[in-house]
Design an enzyme around this catalytic site. Structure first.
Site, PDB file in Angstrom:
ATOM      1  N   ASP A 132     -13.741  -4.667  -6.355  1.00  0.00           N
ATOM      2  CA  ASP A 132     -13.435  -3.536  -7.281  1.00  0.00           C
ATOM      3  C   ASP A 132     -14.168  -3.390  -8.534  1.00  0.00           C
ATOM      4  O   ASP A 132     -15.665  -4.034  -8.754  1.00  0.00           O
ATOM      5  CB  ASP A 132     -12.415  -4.465  -7.925  1.00  0.00           C
ATOM      6  N   TYR A 171       1.519  -2.890 -14.028  1.00  0.00           N
ATOM      7  CA  TYR A 171       0.704  -3.872 -14.448  1.00  0.00           C
ATOM      8  C   TYR A 171       1.473  -3.648 -15.564  1.00  0.00           C
ATOM      9  O   TYR A 171       2.337  -3.101 -16.213  1.00  0.00           O
ATOM     10  CB  TYR A 171      -0.511  -3.563 -14.811  1.00  0.00           C
ATOM     11  N   ASP A 200     -12.905 -13.101  -6.998  1.00  0.00           N
ATOM     12  CA  ASP A 200     -12.910 -11.282  -7.452  1.00  0.00           C
ATOM     13  C   ASP A 200     -13.922 -11.122  -8.051  1.00  0.00           C
ATOM     14  O   ASP A 200     -13.390 -10.235  -9.543  1.00  0.00           O
ATOM     15  CB  ASP A 200     -11.280 -10.917  -7.076  1.00  0.00           C
ATOM     16  N   ASP A 237     -12.079 -13.079  -1.464  1.00  0.00           N
ATOM     17  CA  ASP A 237     -10.212 -12.231  -2.194  1.00  0.00           C
ATOM     18  C   ASP A 237      -9.650 -11.506   0.024  1.00  0.00           C
ATOM     19  O   ASP A 237      -8.789 -10.830  -0.098  1.00  0.00           O
ATOM     20  CB  ASP A 237     -10.238 -11.439  -2.833  1.00  0.00           C
ATOM     21  N   ARG A 261       4.719  -2.479  -8.054  1.00  0.00           N
ATOM     22  CA  ARG A 261       4.062  -3.832  -8.585  1.00  0.00           C
ATOM     23  C   ARG A 261       3.441  -2.678 -10.020  1.00  0.00           C
ATOM     24  O   ARG A 261       3.703  -1.581 -10.138  1.00  0.00           O
ATOM     25  CB  ARG A 261       3.224  -4.154  -8.250  1.00  0.00           C
TER      26      ARG A 261
END
Length: 304
Positions: free
Chosen positions: A182, A146, A214, A177, A144
């Site tokens: 983060d 961005y 999140d 989550d 993956r």
């Protein structure tokens, strides 16, 4: 053929070497020593690694001081088997999620870099693998990325966990989550994958991603040239004008090119202040402590 490289993780913030042992601040009644000065007790949990995942682990107080940690890269970057492992002073693998201490005192915290600023590979701690190395995320067997570069250093606060069984009444009842919290580090320097920075929180954004909460803690590394100028969310607007809006909009929109809807934000779609960010950190640290004590089922999460 897979390759492995071992790199030292530098102490980039230049503070004196002081062993850190606080992992979780207890809400229990303060203890009063003989001199009468109260202080809050701290509870620290560390797993003793066992050969079998079914073996019960005891919990003792232990923490790793940053300069003793090295990173070991296995495989080639941007491949499915690439992993960044963390090693302690004896060369044993440790978890950047569970074994790096969160608290450094005076509302300063360790931050583990997963994604350097101005890069697009979606790197993350593999929470379901032993020792939780950093790897590149995948979807349907493909790596993956961005759709565009992230403009800030991005990673996690160790020893935190967003509990998926907890509905946050302050953020539309959204459930956690199931990941560490983060961090969006707004400093000027591009950092490296696996680098450990000492940061101070400045604010918090309550992102809601497909119904899951999140948190994004906005922070700055202590060694950044502007670190002394910013101590709360209002200072960010003053010294980094437009940054809070840019962070919110980036995380709101990054899934749109893949045909998904924009992410939502709670708390009025605005960044909460430093005190609120500290509350989020405390609560998610408490959730992590329950997780590693097995007071809450771990499911597929690795506690090694």
């Amino acid at each position: 053929m897979a390759t492995a490289r071992v790199l030292a993780v530098a102490n980039t913030t230049g503070t004196a070497a002081v062993a850190t042992t606080s992992c979780f601040l207890s809400k229990a009644t303060p203890f009063f020593p003989k001199n009468g000065a109260p202080y809050r007790t701290s509870l620290c949990f560390t797993r003793r690694l066992a050969s079998s995942s079914t073996t019960k682990r005891s919990f003792t107080c232990r923490a790793i001081y940053n300069p003793q940690v090295q990173i070991k890269e296995e495989g080639q970057p941007e491949t499915l088997d690439y992993r960044v492992f963390f090693l302690d002073g004896s060369g044993k693998k440790v978890s950047p999620w569970h074994d790096i201490p969160l608290h450094l005192g005076d509302n300063i915290f360790n931050f583990v870099v997963e994604i350097p600023k101005e890069s697009s590979a979606k790197m993350e701690v593999a929470t379901d693998e032993p020792h939780t190395p950093i790897k590149q995320d995948t979807k349907k067997g493909k790596l993956r990325y961005y759709p565009y570069n992230i403009n800030w250093n991005y990673g996690l606060l160790p020893q935190t966990w967003e509990d998926p069984s907890f509905a946050n009444s302050e953020v539309e009842g959204a459930f956690g989550d199931n990941d560490p919290v983060d961090v969006v580090e707004i400093g000027v320097r591009q950092r490296k994958i696996g680098e450990i920075l000492k940061v101070k929180p400045l604010g918090a954004l309550a992102m809601i991603d497909e119904g899951e909460l999140d948190w994004k803690i906005v922070a700055i590394s202590l060694d950044d040239p502007k670190a002394s100028l910013v101590n709360d969310v209002d200072d960010v607007e003053k010294h980094f004008p437009g940054t809070l809006t840019a962070i919110r909009d980036w995380f709101r929109d990054y899934k749109i090119p893949d045909g998904k809807p924009a992410n939502k934000f709670g708390l009025g779609s605005k960044a909460a202040n430093k005190d609120y960010a500290l509350k989020v950190i405390t609560e998610t640290n408490e959730s992590w402590a329950k997780l590693v004590k097995r007071s809450i089922p771990a499911g597929e999460l690795s506690l090694l």
